[in-house]
Design an enzyme around this catalytic site. Structure first.
Site, PDB file in Angstrom:
ATOM      1  N   HIS A  44      43.784  27.863  25.553  1.00  0.00           N
ATOM      2  CA  HIS A  44      44.722  28.905  25.934  1.00  0.00           C
ATOM      3  C   HIS A  44      45.650  29.237  24.767  1.00  0.00           C
ATOM      4  CE1 HIS A  44      44.254  28.097  30.544  1.00  0.00           C
ATOM      5  NE2 HIS A  44      43.113  28.396  29.943  1.00  0.00           N
ATOM      6  N   GLU A  46      48.848  28.919  24.300  1.00  0.00           N
ATOM      7  CA  GLU A  46      49.824  27.916  23.902  1.00  0.00           C
ATOM      8  C   GLU A  46      49.214  26.858  22.981  1.00  0.00           C
ATOM      9  OE1 GLU A  46      50.820  28.942  28.279  1.00  0.00           O
ATOM     10  OE2 GLU A  46      49.100  29.039  26.915  1.00  0.00           O
ATOM     11  N   TRP A 164      26.707  67.598  27.466  1.00  0.00           N
ATOM     12  CA  TRP A 164      27.917  66.772  27.561  1.00  0.00           C
ATOM     13  C   TRP A 164      29.098  67.685  27.827  1.00  0.00           C
ATOM     14  CZ3 TRP A 164      27.246  61.722  27.776  1.00  0.00           C
ATOM     15  CH2 TRP A 164      26.127  61.157  27.198  1.00  0.00           C
ATOM     16  N   GLY A 292      29.601  60.229  41.060  1.00  0.00           N
ATOM     17  CA  GLY A 292      29.772  61.634  41.385  1.00  0.00           C
ATOM     18  C   GLY A 292      30.882  61.872  42.388  1.00  0.00           C
ATOM     19  N   THR A 294      30.922  62.454  45.554  1.00  0.00           N
ATOM     20  CA  THR A 294      30.841  61.857  46.892  1.00  0.00           C
ATOM     21  C   THR A 294      31.437  60.454  46.913  1.00  0.00           C
ATOM     22  OG1 THR A 294      28.851  63.141  47.394  1.00  0.00           O
ATOM     23  CG2 THR A 294      29.293  61.220  48.769  1.00  0.00           C
ATOM     24  N   LEU A 295      30.958  59.564  46.049  1.00  0.00           N
ATOM     25  CA  LEU A 295      31.482  58.204  46.025  1.00  0.00           C
ATOM     26  C   LEU A 295      32.935  58.179  45.563  1.00  0.00           C
ATOM     27  CD1 LEU A 295      31.290  55.168  46.256  1.00  0.00           C
ATOM     28  CD2 LEU A 295      30.137  55.108  44.033  1.00  0.00           C
TER      29      LEU A 295
END
Length: 360
Positions: A44, A46, A164, A292, A294-295
């Protein structure tokens, strides 16, 4: 603490499912040690800072962006390391709500006679770990919806063509947001229309001394298992999870390279709250949705969206093109979805807006 936060951000793409943490050890304004958590399962922040400080840690102040851990996991408790090093004071941005810590690290330090202060730059520290905190505190990952649209709010032509809408700079930016995510979520509609790869393709290396970023899981909602045999998400290039209804089962070998799990049905679709609960149980912090209207609209309607990452291109696609979101009709303006802009910037000729829903 500002330096500790900058160090913590260096783990943006590599620490999952752990939080991003930085540590600076100083005598007044003289820094004697610094470090950050680089990868889950390894030392970590520390530990790195104390190793650099050596004997100079005795009597010093440690600035840590998150409460030092108090338990034995894959590494020993950082609270013990700070106590053994003889630091006199620890300044913490905010407490760690993880069940095995949650104030215990602070308690250990204070019991050892170390002065502890909390709350310095807490807003910035929580922002850096919003996914980790969302998962631990509310048992649901942080959900970010990524969309790209024209100035007239369209995401694709009527025939589905969308490559794109935005320019190269915006598309490269999306890759960095993918790289910080635990999982990339999409639906079968997007798979059938666009055949996405949903992989991280960075044009420049991440700041990771260990070599590579975390590889996000590809998650596809495919209720009836309609994914085509030649779909890119079945290519084995990244770990993939396909969620389907209990009454659907694979009829051939196309899903051999992916994991399949069932999710209950609600309102004639896979239950979205159950999907997020499943991902939280797998220790996923940030989910990026690339799907898209819908989701994405269903997630907004269910109140599950935490953040909208919206790229706006200076083009017009016309009324027949596809809309940004499929949302229910509103009876009056008081029911409108309100968002606040957290960040806005130019990427090439496109705008990037980072927005979060406000309570109505």
């Amino acid at each position: 603490m500002a330096l500790a936060l900058r160090l913590a951000e260096r783990g943006l793409f590599t620490t999952q499912p752990n939080p991003r943490v930085g540590c600076v050890i100083a005598h007044d304004d003289r820094i004697v040690g610094s470090g950050w958590h680089r990868r889950s399962g390894e030392a970590h922040a520390e530990v790195f800072a104390l190793a650099e400080a050596g004997t100079q840690a005795k009597g010093a102040t440690a600035y840590v962006t998150l409460e030092p851990c108090a338990h034995f996991g894959r590494t020993p408790p950082c609270a013990d390391a700070l106590i053994e090093a003889g630091v006199a004071r620890v300044v913490i941005a905010h407490e760690d709500p993880f069940v095995d810590v949650d104030g215990r690290g602070i308690g250990m330090l204070r019991d050892a006679g170390i002065k502890v202060e909390c709350g310095l730059m807490v807003v910035a520290a929580r922002e850096l770990n919003r996914g980790f905190l969302a998962r631990v505190e509310r048992k649901r990952p942080w959900l970010r919806v990524k969309l790209a649209m024209s100035l007239d709010g369209r995401t694709a032509l009527a025939n589905g063509e969308s490559k794109w809408i935005t320019g190269e700079a915006a598309r490269a930016d999306v890759q960095r947001w993918r790289a910080r995510s635990s999982a990339l979520l999409s639906g079968i509609g997007t798979v059938l229309a666009d055949d996405p790869r949903l992989t991280v393709r960075l044009s420049d290396p991440v700041d990771d001394e260990n070599g590579s970023c975390f590889v996000p899981l590809r998650v596809i909602l495919d209720r009836k298992l309609r994914t085509p045999v030649a779909a890119n998400i079945l290519d084995g290039s990244a770990p993939t999870l396909i969620l389907h209804s209990p009454d659907s089962s694979p009829v051939d070998q196309r899903f051999e390279s992916v994991e399949l799990r069932t999710v209950e049905i609600r309102d004639d679709r896979l239950d979205l709250s159950s999907v997020l609960a499943l991902l939280a149980a797998r220790d996923f912090n940030e989910i990026q949705v690339e799907a898209g209207p819908t989701l994405c609209g269903a997630l907004f309607s269910a109140g599950l969206v935490d953040e909208l990452l919206l790229y706006v291109a200076p083009i017009l696609l016309g009324d027949s093109a596809r809309p940004l979101l499929d949302l229910p009709a509103l009876s009056d303006m008081s029911a409108r979805w309100k968002l606040e802009t957290v960040d806005q910037r130019m990427l090439g000729s496109d705008w990037r807006l980072l927005m979060r829903p406000l309570e109505n």
